[in-house]
Motif scaffolding. Structure first.
Motif, PDB file in Angstrom:
ATOM      1  N   ILE A  28       7.669   2.572 -15.827  1.00 49.08           N
ATOM      2  CA  ILE A  28       6.582   1.573 -15.817  1.00 49.08           C
ATOM      3  C   ILE A  28       5.538   1.974 -14.778  1.00 49.08           C
ATOM      4  O   ILE A  28       5.864   2.084 -13.587  1.00 49.08           O
ATOM      5  CB  ILE A  28       7.123   0.164 -15.489  1.00 49.08           C
ATOM      6  CG1 ILE A  28       8.200  -0.234 -16.497  1.00 49.08           C
ATOM      7  CG2 ILE A  28       5.997  -0.859 -15.449  1.00 49.08           C
ATOM      8  CD1 ILE A  28       8.876  -1.555 -16.170  1.00 49.08           C
ATOM      9  N   PRO A  29       4.296   2.212 -15.213  1.00 47.99           N
ATOM     10  CA  PRO A  29       3.275   2.571 -14.228  1.00 47.99           C
ATOM     11  C   PRO A  29       2.827   1.336 -13.435  1.00 47.99           C
ATOM     12  O   PRO A  29       2.977   0.201 -13.895  1.00 47.99           O
ATOM     13  CB  PRO A  29       2.113   3.095 -15.100  1.00 47.99           C
ATOM     14  CG  PRO A  29       2.316   2.448 -16.429  1.00 47.99           C
ATOM     15  CD  PRO A  29       3.787   2.163 -16.584  1.00 47.99           C
ATOM     16  N   GLY A  30       2.311   1.577 -12.233  1.00 48.90           N
ATOM     17  CA  GLY A  30       1.685   0.488 -11.471  1.00 48.90           C
ATOM     18  C   GLY A  30       2.621  -0.325 -10.610  1.00 48.90           C
ATOM     19  O   GLY A  30       2.210  -1.349 -10.065  1.00 48.90           O
ATOM     20  N   LEU A  31       3.879   0.122 -10.484  1.00 47.17           N
ATOM     21  CA  LEU A  31       4.802  -0.631  -9.613  1.00 47.17           C
ATOM     22  C   LEU A  31       5.107   0.128  -8.315  1.00 47.17           C
ATOM     23  O   LEU A  31       5.930  -0.318  -7.522  1.00 47.17           O
ATOM     24  CB  LEU A  31       6.117  -0.916 -10.347  1.00 47.17           C
ATOM     25  CG  LEU A  31       6.088  -1.977 -11.448  1.00 47.17           C
ATOM     26  CD1 LEU A  31       7.477  -2.137 -12.073  1.00 47.17           C
ATOM     27  CD2 LEU A  31       5.606  -3.324 -10.896  1.00 47.17           C
ATOM     28  N   GLY A  32       4.433   1.274  -8.133  1.00 46.40           N
ATOM     29  CA  GLY A  32       4.756   2.096  -6.957  1.00 46.40           C
ATOM     30  C   GLY A  32       3.602   2.209  -5.974  1.00 46.40           C
ATOM     31  O   GLY A  32       3.489   3.204  -5.258  1.00 46.40           O
ATOM     32  N   HIS A  33       2.759   1.181  -5.919  1.00 46.89           N
ATOM     33  CA  HIS A  33       1.554   1.277  -5.083  1.00 46.89           C
ATOM     34  C   HIS A  33       1.815   0.869  -3.628  1.00 46.89           C
ATOM     35  O   HIS A  33       2.722   0.090  -3.340  1.00 46.89           O
ATOM     36  CB  HIS A  33       0.456   0.382  -5.662  1.00 46.89           C
ATOM     37  CG  HIS A  33       0.883  -1.047  -5.794  1.00 46.89           C
ATOM     38  ND1 HIS A  33       1.552  -1.515  -6.899  1.00 46.89           N
ATOM     39  CD2 HIS A  33       0.773  -2.096  -4.946  1.00 46.89           C
ATOM     40  CE1 HIS A  33       1.816  -2.809  -6.722  1.00 46.89           C
ATOM     41  NE2 HIS A  33       1.351  -3.174  -5.548  1.00 46.89           N
ATOM     42  N   ILE A  34       0.968   1.404  -2.775  1.00 50.70           N
ATOM     43  CA  ILE A  34       0.899   0.966  -1.372  1.00 50.70           C
ATOM     44  C   ILE A  34      -0.584   0.800  -1.099  1.00 50.70           C
ATOM     45  O   ILE A  34      -1.339   1.763  -1.169  1.00 50.70           O
ATOM     46  CB  ILE A  34       1.462   2.042  -0.413  1.00 50.70           C
ATOM     47  CG1 ILE A  34       2.959   2.271  -0.676  1.00 50.70           C
ATOM     48  CG2 ILE A  34       1.222   1.645   1.035  1.00 50.70           C
ATOM     49  CD1 ILE A  34       3.573   3.402   0.152  1.00 50.70           C
ATOM     50  N   ARG A  35      -1.034  -0.438  -0.823  1.00 49.85           N
ATOM     51  CA  ARG A  35      -2.466  -0.591  -0.550  1.00 49.85           C
ATOM     52  C   ARG A  35      -2.726  -1.749   0.410  1.00 49.85           C
ATOM     53  O   ARG A  35      -1.932  -2.706   0.474  1.00 49.85           O
ATOM     54  CB  ARG A  35      -3.264  -0.786  -1.843  1.00 49.85           C
ATOM     55  CG  ARG A  35      -2.937  -2.002  -2.631  1.00 49.85           C
ATOM     56  CD  ARG A  35      -3.893  -2.202  -3.829  1.00 49.85           C
ATOM     57  NE  ARG A  35      -3.338  -3.185  -4.728  1.00 49.85           N
ATOM     58  CZ  ARG A  35      -2.710  -2.906  -5.862  1.00 49.85           C
ATOM     59  NH1 ARG A  35      -2.593  -1.661  -6.271  1.00 49.85           N
ATOM     60  NH2 ARG A  35      -2.196  -3.871  -6.604  1.00 49.85           N
ATOM     61  N   VAL A  36      -3.835  -1.619   1.112  1.00 47.92           N
ATOM     62  CA  VAL A  36      -4.258  -2.676   2.024  1.00 47.92           C
ATOM     63  C   VAL A  36      -5.457  -3.369   1.422  1.00 47.92           C
ATOM     64  O   VAL A  36      -6.428  -2.722   1.023  1.00 47.92           O
ATOM     65  CB  VAL A  36      -4.610  -2.100   3.411  1.00 47.92           C
ATOM     66  CG1 VAL A  36      -5.298  -3.155   4.276  1.00 47.92           C
ATOM     67  CG2 VAL A  36      -3.356  -1.601   4.113  1.00 47.92           C
ATOM     68  N   THR A  37      -5.366  -4.690   1.310  1.00 47.53           N
ATOM     69  CA  THR A  37      -6.496  -5.498   0.849  1.00 47.53           C
ATOM     70  C   THR A  37      -6.730  -6.566   1.908  1.00 47.53           C
ATOM     71  O   THR A  37      -5.875  -7.428   2.114  1.00 47.53           O
ATOM     72  CB  THR A  37      -6.183  -6.182  -0.498  1.00 47.53           C
ATOM     73  OG1 THR A  37      -5.599  -5.205  -1.376  1.00 47.53           O
ATOM     74  CG2 THR A  37      -7.436  -6.745  -1.137  1.00 47.53           C
ATOM     75  N   GLY A  38      -7.858  -6.471   2.596  1.00 55.06           N
ATOM     76  CA  GLY A  38      -8.124  -7.419   3.675  1.00 55.06           C
ATOM     77  C   GLY A  38      -7.050  -7.308   4.747  1.00 55.06           C
ATOM     78  O   GLY A  38      -6.799  -6.216   5.258  1.00 55.06           O
ATOM     79  N   ASP A  39      -6.382  -8.419   5.028  1.00 50.50           N
ATOM     80  CA  ASP A  39      -5.348  -8.391   6.074  1.00 50.50           C
ATOM     81  C   ASP A  39      -3.937  -8.394   5.488  1.00 50.50           C
ATOM     82  O   ASP A  39      -2.991  -8.864   6.109  1.00 50.50           O
ATOM     83  CB  ASP A  39      -5.544  -9.576   7.036  1.00 50.50           C
ATOM     84  CG  ASP A  39      -5.522 -10.909   6.284  1.00 50.50           C
ATOM     85  OD1 ASP A  39      -5.319 -10.899   5.056  1.00 50.50           O
ATOM     86  OD2 ASP A  39      -5.698 -11.962   6.944  1.00 50.50           O
ATOM     87  N   THR A  40      -3.815  -7.835   4.272  1.00 50.02           N
ATOM     88  CA  THR A  40      -2.497  -7.808   3.613  1.00 50.02           C
ATOM     89  C   THR A  40      -2.137  -6.394   3.157  1.00 50.02           C
ATOM     90  O   THR A  40      -2.958  -5.702   2.545  1.00 50.02           O
ATOM     91  CB  THR A  40      -2.496  -8.741   2.382  1.00 50.02           C
ATOM     92  OG1 THR A  40      -2.853 -10.057   2.810  1.00 50.02           O
ATOM     93  CG2 THR A  40      -1.135  -8.794   1.724  1.00 50.02           C
TER      94      THR A  40
END
Ligand SMILES: Cc1cc2nc3c(=O)[nH]c(=O)nc-3n(C[C@H](O)[C@H](O)[C@H](O)COP(=O)(O)OP(=O)(O)OC[C@H]3O[C@@H](n4cnc5c(N)ncnc54)[C@H](O)[C@@H]3O)c2cc1C
Length: 297
Positions: free
Chosen positions: A57-69
């Protein structure tokens, strides 16, 4: 021993996986890194009718910062957490805990979501996630919901996930201000499960007193636990060796850890006191005025 016969589903999208979960419920057992599930199947401790393989399943292995999360996909491997500078920069306590987990193969295959869903009380990731006040995202064919880490771990190897849900993401608030962290663990050998582990974050105010503290422990109860009494003892106090020692003494006295083949309860209580004292000292030392995030030197 050999695993019981099972069917193997390899959905190519999250929607397909959630549809299978909706149809088969607890009979469709998610397979992530397989580092806990496959040994359990081979020992006859897990007997899934269907393995719901999440690995395509693509899209379940992300690491990202959005704002303060900081958001981490459930299928993110431990190795990716270690390699991706984003985690070290935004949440160094998580990057600091991962090397305590298992060995090369386990780090290469095991996933953050698998560790959280497995909910071993001696595991590192659940303990850290609890101390971070993270939010877990549970998805089903009906939509997604947020579960606070405090409500997620319910008993030995039991979580708040419903049979039709998959864990899809964990969201960690990025701490700012005068903050510091420490992850301390004692295990018989490097890479073994913790006999006791402690995850500590502290926030200091402008006068250098504790404004806030977060203390979690692994392997002393049926789930990782928050030591709210210890947190309360620290708030408003200036850091000192005496404070750390008395807070750790009080915390250890309140614990009722299990005795098992790896360690008796009294030894776990002793370790809890020693590791917590160390963790409070290290976290406080890291909470320097120049720190813009946890662990910045
Ligand atoms: C030799 C060895 C040493 C180890 N040492 C340690 C250690 O020191 N510390 C430690 O923490 N762990 C240790 N582990 C376990 C390892 O961390 C596992 O990787 C982890 O517990 C599970 O992650 P996984 O991705 O392999 O999940 P899997 O084994 O695939 O799954 C584990 C459980 O979680 C469920 N699951 C997985 N993903 C999801 C999801 N997205 N949604 C819902 N349910 C899901 C599965 O159905 C299963 O019940 C060790 C394992 C081995 C083999």
């Amino acid at each position: 021993m050999k695993a019981r016969a099972f069917t193997h589903a390899q959905p190519r999208t999250l929607e397909q996986a959630l549809a299978l979960k909706a149809e088969h419920g607890a009979d469709a057992v998610p397979l992530a890194g397989g580092q806990s599930l496959v040994p359990a199947m081979n020992l006859g401790l897990a007997r899934p009718a269907m393995l719901l393989d999440l690995n395509r399943i693509p899209g379940l292995g992300h690491i990202r910062v959005t704002g303060d999360t900081l958001s981490i996909g459930a299928l993110t491997r431990y190795r990716a957490v270690l390699k991706d500078r984003t985690v070290d920069e935004s949440c160094p306590i998580l990057a600091g805990a991962v090397p305590h987990i298992g060995h090369t193969q386990v780090l290469s295959r095991g996933t953050i979501g698998g560790s959280l869903a497995h909910a071993d009380p001696a595991a590192e990731i659940p303990c850290v996630i609890l101390s971070l006040d993270a939010t877990l995202i549970a998805s089903s064919a009906r939509g997604s919901r947020e579960i606070a880490a405090r409500d997620f771990f319910q008993d030995y190897y039991a979580t708040a996930l419903e049979p039709t849900e998959l864990l899809t993401e964990v969201r960690v608030p990025i701490a700012t201000g005068r903050t510091g962290w420490s992850f301390q663990e004692f295990a018989h050998r490097r890479g073994d499960y913790a006999i006791v582990a402690v995850s500590v974050l502290v926030w200091l105010d402008a006068s250098g007193r504790y404004e806030r503290a977060s203390v979690a422990m692994a392997a002393v109860d049926a789930t990782p636990i928050r030591l709210t009494g210890t947190e309360g003892l620290l708030v408003g106090q200036p850091p000192s060796d005496e404070l750390w020692a008395s807070a750790a003494d009080a915390a250890a006295a309140r614990l009722d850890p299990p005795s098992d083949s790896r360690a008796p309860a009294a030894y776990r209580r002793h370790l809890a006191r020693v590791l917590l004292t160390r963790a409070l000292g290290e976290a406080t030392a890291r909470a320097t005025p120049s720190a813009g995030r946890i662990g910045a030197a």
